[in-house]
Design an enzyme around this catalytic site. Structure first.
Site, PDB file in Angstrom:
ATOM      1  CG  ASP A  78       3.696  -2.446   2.928  1.00 41.43           C
ATOM      2  OD1 ASP A  78       3.405  -3.398   2.185  1.00 41.43           O
ATOM      3  OD2 ASP A  78       3.978  -2.585   4.132  1.00 41.43           O
TER       4      ASP A  78
ATOM      5  CD  GLU B 110      -1.496  -8.179   2.278  1.00 39.15           C
ATOM      6  OE1 GLU B 110      -1.834  -8.287   3.469  1.00 39.15           O
ATOM      7  OE2 GLU B 110      -0.430  -8.628   1.823  1.00 39.15           O
TER       8      GLU B 110
END
Length: 535
Positions: A66, A221
């Site tokens: 991420d 997301e």
């Protein structure tokens, strides 16, 4: 198929080819798999920069998922999900987008597991927006800030954005600040960025891939935004971050207003793994960034083929802006080197993992797994050693001290000296449900396999000071012990295969990390920790 099995297949094909007429061609699948050749960094660690104007992914190896990236003048800063590791949110620095070195941790206060964060700068102040679930409770978004990227960073502020993850910060055409979150939804912030100023509302209905594509789930997301020319660009991940290797992907949309309407990019998906033959699986969660010379790049994470145990690693891929104002990824075959971004200054890559414990390396190298608020009171550095007080009864409940690695194969050694009523040892630790290791109590060894004590496999080892060696060669682990400081070694009778110890089996989005554990009422002194990559 592993590299080893591919070699065996190739050898068999060569033997068969020797008996074939010259006119008979082997099928394309008989071609050998070419093992990537990375640069060699500190301790032989693999290095993206090949020293000839090219680089080979990953730019940061090992568990760095991420990625959130900030361009700040000629400097680039990046941080990642740190999950249960504290101190956490290690900030990394680069001046060329390929060579990265850590600065230090931004977060010390435990907030439970930390997922995808967003690093940004507004005015002269730096912010990190953090999704966290303290004590395993409800998710919320927290903020920390600093006037210097090196810190000190503030205590976390709860923005009370409940049930949300994956924040992405952007300033709208109205000059107001917004956070986008999973869903894809948005909420306005106050001007100081430390409170909400409105309600959470739908922002964008993501592009939908064909129903017959094999994915984990839709899962929109990781929204990341930038403003370029007349448009806001919204880059999103869909398809699920793990599961099938073809699931995770990068999509984009654009709008002339932060409030929409958003138009789907005609090139979606911009990045997606097509098959398990590729070197990088589950590619997604991207941020776009301008390079030092004005060209553009995409940074995202992916699992390495055959090495899910290393977690999601950080990749860099060039993009090009098209005449219609959209962009395309143009990295092609990521098993091959790519030209480095132009115009950047080459800096340090990575750091040494060998540690004599003369300096505090918590947060950069060492971190307790899922620590309690008082966990740091367990450690004390003295005379080039690290004393760790015992806790719990096994590695499952002792909060081991862990260290991330990024190499496919490596060897670790450490000397452990027991003090009082204690047991200690060396581990490969994923979570409390998945670990292997060797411990000792001064009389005998203890074998941890399948996250259980294999009582039948105890070996006599009558010493309070033992040097332990862990050798991990392509997910096959061999253990050795020495009672004379490493002059003579005894191999443990059991080798362990650990390729299945990853998120798709045990959940948690973590990686398999070397660790030191200590249980009981006494303590252990760790000395002379050494690391070497095996190539």
């Amino acid at each position: 198929m592993t590299i080893t099995s591919r070699r065996h297949l190739f050898a068999a094909c060569l033997a068969t080819a020797a008996t074939l007429p010259a006119s008979v061609a082997l099928p394309a699948t008989a071609a050998p798999a070419v093992k990537p050749r990375w640069g060699k960094g500190i301790e032989g660690q693999r290095k993206a920069d090949l020293g000839n104007g090219t680089y080979l992914n990953p730019i940061i190896a090992g568990d760095h998922p991420d990625p959130t990236l900030l361009k700040d003048g000629a400097n680039y800063y990046m941080t990642f999900s740190s999950f249960y590791a504290y101190p956490g949110l290690i900030l990394w620095h680069s001046t060329d987008l390929v060579n990265w070195a850590p600065i230090g941790p931004a977060l010390s206060k435990p907030l439970g597991t930390i997922w995808a964060v967003d690093l940004c700068k507004h005015g002269d102040r730096y912010f990190i927006y953090i999704p966290a679930a303290p004590d395993g409770g409800e998710w919320s978004i927290y903020a920390i800030w600093a006037d210097r990227i090196e810190g000190p960073w503030s205590e976390p502020v709860d923005l009370k954005i409940k049930g949300c993850i994956d924040p992405g910060h952007m300033v709208g055409e109205d000059g107001k600040r917004y956070l986008f979150v999973n869903g894809i939804r948005k909420i306005r912030l106050t001007d100081d960025g430390l409170a909400t100023d409105g309600d959470l509302e739908p922002a964008y209905q993501p592009w939908t891939y064909p129903d017959d594509w094999v994915t984990e789930n839709f899962a929109p997301e990781g929204p990341k935004l930038l403003r370029r020319g007349d448009y806001f660009y919204l880059i999103t991940a869909v398809g699920g971050t793990a599961g099938p290797v073809t699931g995770h992907m990068v999509i984009a949309a654009r709008s002339k207003s932060i409030h929409g309407p958003w138009t789907h990019c005609p090139h979606n998906p911009l990045v997606r793994t097509q098959s398990d033959a590729e070197p990088w699986w589950s590619r997604g969660h991207a941020t776009l960034v301008e390079g030092p010379a004005g060209d553009w790049w995409m940074v995202y994470h992916a699992y390495e083929n055959g090495y899910r145990t290393l977690g999601r690693q950080t990749l860099l891929e060039p993009i090009e802006w098209t005449k219609d104002g959209w962009f395309r990824a143009k990295g092609g075959d990521l098993s091959k080197p790519l030209p480095k971004p132009k115009g950047g200054k080459t800096g340090t890559a990575g750091f040494a993992l060998s540690d004599d414990f003369s300096q505090d390396r918590f947060g950069v190298q060492w971190a307790f797994h899922d620590p309690k608020p008082d966990e740091m009171t367990r450690v004390k550095r003295e005379n080039r050693s690290l004393r760790i007080a015992g806790r719990g009864t096994s590695p499952a409940n002792s909060a081991p001290l862990t260290c991330g690695v990024g190499d496919q194969s490596y060897r670790i050694e450490v000397t452990l000296e027991l003090e009082g009523e204690a047991e200690a040892g060396l581990l490969l630790f994923y979570n409390h449900k998945a670990f292997v290791g060797i411990g000792f109590d001064g009389e005998r060894t203890r074998t941890w396999q399948y996250a259980e004590d294999q009582a039948w496999n105890r070996q006599r080892l009558k010493s309070r000071t033992v040097r332990l060696r862990l050798t991990n060669e392509a997910n096959v682990v061999t253990w050795h012990s020495s009672v004379d400081g490493g002059q003579n070694w005894t191999r443990h009778p059991t080798r362990m295969e650990v390729s299945g110890m990853h998120h798709n089996v045990f959940g948690g989005f973590l990686s398999l990390k070397p660790g030191i554990y200590c249980t009981g009422t006494g303590s252990v002194k760790a000395k002379d920790f050494s690391y070497n990559a095996i190539t």
